[in-house]
Design a protein around this motif. Sequence first.
Motif, PDB file in Angstrom:
ATOM      1  N   VAL A  57       1.069  -1.424   0.448  1.00 27.38           N
ATOM      2  CA  VAL A  57       0.162  -0.300  -0.133  1.00 27.38           C
ATOM      3  C   VAL A  57       0.897   1.206   0.248  1.00 27.38           C
ATOM      4  CG1 VAL A  57      -2.069   1.248   1.240  1.00 27.38           C
ATOM      5  CG2 VAL A  57      -1.942  -1.255   1.231  1.00 27.38           C
ATOM      6  N   ASN A  58       0.753   1.619  -1.376  1.00 25.85           N
ATOM      7  CA  ASN A  58       1.712   3.008  -1.135  1.00 25.85           C
ATOM      8  C   ASN A  58       1.263   4.492  -0.765  1.00 25.85           C
ATOM      9  OD1 ASN A  58       3.958   4.886  -2.350  1.00 25.85           O
ATOM     10  ND2 ASN A  58       3.154   5.282  -3.889  1.00 25.85           N
ATOM     11  N   PRO A  59       2.209   4.726  -0.352  1.00 25.75           N
ATOM     12  CA  PRO A  59       1.468   5.813   0.717  1.00 25.75           C
ATOM     13  C   PRO A  59       1.485   6.749   0.606  1.00 25.75           C
ATOM     14  CG  PRO A  59       3.968   5.107   1.564  1.00 25.75           C
ATOM     15  CD  PRO A  59       3.073   4.041   1.130  1.00 25.75           C
ATOM     16  N   THR A  60       2.319   6.789  -0.907  1.00 29.40           N
ATOM     17  CA  THR A  60       3.067   8.346  -1.347  1.00 29.40           C
ATOM     18  C   THR A  60       1.849   8.745  -2.734  1.00 29.40           C
ATOM     19  OG1 THR A  60       4.033   7.624  -3.235  1.00 29.40           O
ATOM     20  CG2 THR A  60       5.406   8.335  -1.248  1.00 29.40           C
ATOM     21  N   GLN A  61       0.520   7.746  -2.654  1.00 31.24           N
ATOM     22  CA  GLN A  61       0.330   7.724  -3.927  1.00 31.24           C
ATOM     23  C   GLN A  61      -1.177   8.183  -3.204  1.00 31.24           C
ATOM     24  OE1 GLN A  61      -0.067   3.734  -5.550  1.00 31.24           O
ATOM     25  NE2 GLN A  61      -1.563   3.804  -6.068  1.00 31.24           N
ATOM     26  N   PHE A  62      -1.192   8.450  -1.854  1.00 32.07           N
ATOM     27  CA  PHE A  62      -2.692   9.187  -1.049  1.00 32.07           C
ATOM     28  C   PHE A  62      -2.587  10.531  -1.043  1.00 32.07           C
ATOM     29  CE2 PHE A  62      -3.020   4.475  -1.215  1.00 32.07           C
ATOM     30  CZ  PHE A  62      -4.335   3.934  -0.958  1.00 32.07           C
ATOM     31  N   ASN A  63      -3.826  10.924  -1.229  1.00 32.65           N
ATOM     32  CA  ASN A  63      -4.218  12.447  -1.353  1.00 32.65           C
ATOM     33  C   ASN A  63      -4.517  12.759  -0.166  1.00 32.65           C
ATOM     34  OD1 ASN A  63      -5.943  11.349  -3.052  1.00 32.65           O
ATOM     35  ND2 ASN A  63      -6.373  13.645  -3.319  1.00 32.65           N
ATOM     36  N   ASN A  64      -5.969  11.780   0.491  1.00 31.08           N
ATOM     37  CA  ASN A  64      -6.247  11.757   1.451  1.00 31.08           C
ATOM     38  C   ASN A  64      -5.610  11.034   2.644  1.00 31.08           C
ATOM     39  OD1 ASN A  64      -8.084  11.243   2.776  1.00 31.08           O
ATOM     40  ND2 ASN A  64     -10.090  11.816   1.122  1.00 31.08           N
ATOM     41  N   GLY A 121      -5.689  13.252 -11.885  1.00 28.60           N
ATOM     42  CA  GLY A 121      -4.704  14.150 -12.032  1.00 28.60           C
ATOM     43  C   GLY A 121      -5.722  15.401 -11.317  1.00 28.60           C
ATOM     44  N   GLU A 122      -6.710  15.608 -11.878  1.00 31.55           N
ATOM     45  CA  GLU A 122      -7.133  17.202 -11.332  1.00 31.55           C
ATOM     46  C   GLU A 122      -7.876  16.621 -10.296  1.00 31.55           C
ATOM     47  OE1 GLU A 122     -10.279  17.939 -14.066  1.00 31.55           O
ATOM     48  OE2 GLU A 122     -11.048  19.578 -12.588  1.00 31.55           O
ATOM     49  N   PHE A 123      -8.216  15.906  -9.150  1.00 25.08           N
ATOM     50  CA  PHE A 123      -9.004  15.561  -8.909  1.00 25.08           C
ATOM     51  C   PHE A 123      -8.435  14.776  -7.732  1.00 25.08           C
ATOM     52  CE2 PHE A 123     -12.870  15.720 -11.513  1.00 25.08           C
ATOM     53  CZ  PHE A 123     -13.397  16.898 -10.403  1.00 25.08           C
ATOM     54  N   LEU A 237     -27.951   8.212  -3.661  1.00 27.93           N
ATOM     55  CA  LEU A 237     -26.654   7.291  -3.380  1.00 27.93           C
ATOM     56  C   LEU A 237     -25.818   7.423  -3.865  1.00 27.93           C
ATOM     57  CD1 LEU A 237     -28.727   4.163  -1.853  1.00 27.93           C
ATOM     58  CD2 LEU A 237     -27.900   5.657  -0.859  1.00 27.93           C
ATOM     59  N   LEU A 238     -25.441   7.865  -4.949  1.00 27.67           N
ATOM     60  CA  LEU A 238     -24.425   7.982  -5.557  1.00 27.67           C
ATOM     61  C   LEU A 238     -23.503   9.444  -5.835  1.00 27.67           C
ATOM     62  CD1 LEU A 238     -25.052   4.501  -8.004  1.00 27.67           C
ATOM     63  CD2 LEU A 238     -22.912   5.430  -5.924  1.00 27.67           C
ATOM     64  N   ALA A 239     -22.588   9.709  -5.355  1.00 30.04           N
ATOM     65  CA  ALA A 239     -22.481  10.990  -6.062  1.00 30.04           C
ATOM     66  C   ALA A 239     -21.486  11.448  -7.149  1.00 30.04           C
ATOM     67  CB  ALA A 239     -21.835  12.511  -4.743  1.00 30.04           C
ATOM     68  N   LEU A 240     -21.405  11.387  -8.303  1.00 33.96           N
ATOM     69  CA  LEU A 240     -20.620  11.592  -9.509  1.00 33.96           C
ATOM     70  C   LEU A 240     -19.660  13.172  -9.318  1.00 33.96           C
ATOM     71  CD1 LEU A 240     -20.446  11.134 -12.018  1.00 33.96           C
ATOM     72  CD2 LEU A 240     -21.379  13.048 -13.093  1.00 33.96           C
ATOM     73  N   GLU A 241     -18.549  12.255  -9.315  1.00 35.11           N
ATOM     74  CA  GLU A 241     -17.161  13.637  -9.431  1.00 35.11           C
ATOM     75  C   GLU A 241     -17.061  13.808 -10.974  1.00 35.11           C
ATOM     76  OE1 GLU A 241     -13.710  13.777  -6.224  1.00 35.11           O
ATOM     77  OE2 GLU A 241     -13.134  12.336  -7.690  1.00 35.11           O
ATOM     78  N   TYR A 242     -15.892  13.155 -11.941  1.00 37.58           N
ATOM     79  CA  TYR A 242     -16.539  13.761 -13.034  1.00 37.58           C
ATOM     80  C   TYR A 242     -17.212  12.064 -13.734  1.00 37.58           C
ATOM     81  CZ  TYR A 242     -11.964  11.218 -13.239  1.00 37.58           C
ATOM     82  OH  TYR A 242     -11.002  10.187 -13.417  1.00 37.58           O
ATOM     83  N   PHE A 243     -17.270  12.811 -15.085  1.00 35.64           N
ATOM     84  CA  PHE A 243     -17.697  12.403 -16.112  1.00 35.64           C
ATOM     85  C   PHE A 243     -17.340  12.896 -18.075  1.00 35.64           C
ATOM     86  CE2 PHE A 243     -19.967  10.903 -19.647  1.00 35.64           C
ATOM     87  CZ  PHE A 243     -19.626   9.998 -20.454  1.00 35.64           C
TER      88      PHE A 243
END
Length: 283
Positions: A57-64, A121-123, A237-243
Motif C-alpha cells: 500500500v503505497n503511501p505517496t499516492q494517497f492524497n487523502n 490528476g485533477e481530483f 446514493l451515488l455522487a458523480l465526481e467527473y464523467f
Amino acid sequence: MRVYKLKQDLQAHLENVLKKQNTIGLVPTMGALHQGHLSLVNTALIDNEVVVVSIFVNPTQFNNQNDLRNYPRTLDSDLKLLATLKNSKVIVYAPEASDVYQGKIISQSFGFDGLEHEMEGEFREGHFNGVATVVKNLFEIVKPHKAYFGEKDFQQLQIVRKLVEISGFNITIIGCPILRESDGLAMSSRNGRLTQEHRKASPFIYEMLKAAKVKFGTKSANEVSEWVKNEFANHKLLALEYFTIANETTLKPIKRKNKQNKYRAFIAVFAGDVRLIDNIELN
Ligand code: AMP
C-alpha cells in the motif's frame, strides 16, 4: 510460494532466475486481492517463467490520509488467494515502505506530457507522482521483462507507458481488461468497504457507461456528458465526481469526434465515502 519482505533477498533469488535465461513478469498491487488482480497474474504466468506479485500500500499516492488509513490490508488472505493458483512460478514481494523507498518516503516529480493533469490528476493532487515513484522503484528492484497493469486504472496504465518511454526502461507494459462482478460493478479492493445499500446501488455506474457508449454512436460528447450528469443528479446514493469522454492516447477531453481517434469514457463516483472509478472503450 516464496514471500519476500526484503528487496535484497528477492533480488538474490531473481539473479538465479535470470541465470537460467528465464523471463520475469511483474504485477504491482496494493493487496486486498480479488479476481481482477488474479487475471493479471494469470496473464503474466502465460508469458513468463517467474511472476513477481508486489503487495504494497503505497503511501505517496494517497492524497487523502483517511483513504490511506482505511485502505484494506489483508496480507494473509492475499497469500492464500495466490496459493490457490498452485503455481510455483509466483513470488510475492510484500515490503515495508523503508524497503521500497531510499531514505525519505516522498514522491519524485514527473512530467508526463500532460497525461497527469487530466481526470484523476485533477481530483487527486500528487497521485500520479506517487504512483510513478513507486512503479519506478519497483521496476528498479525487480527488473522485470514485462509488467502488467489493469485497464480499470486506464489513466495509470497510460502514465506507466509514458514513464517507461521517458525513463528508458526496457520493459514491455501489458494492459489487461477490466474484470467485473456479475452485476457489472468493476472489481476493486474498495468494494468491500461499501455499505450494503451503496453496494446495491453501484452497478448503476457501469450501466451509465454502457448507455453512454450507445448514445455516443449518435450524439455529441457534450450531449452524452450532460445526460450522464443529469442521471446522477437524480441519484440518491451515488455522487458523480467527473464523467469525461477523452482521447485514449492523449487523455484530453474530446473536442470534436474524429473517426481516426479512439475514445473512452471515464467516471469517478462517490458511494458514501468510498470513491469508485471505471471506464469504457467507446469506439
Ligand atoms: P491496485 O491493487 O488497486 O493498485 O491494483 C493493482 C492492479 O490491478 C492495477 O494495475 C489495477 O488496474 C489492476 N486491477 C484492479 N482492479 C481490476 C479489475 N477489476 N480488473 C482488472 N484489473 C484490475
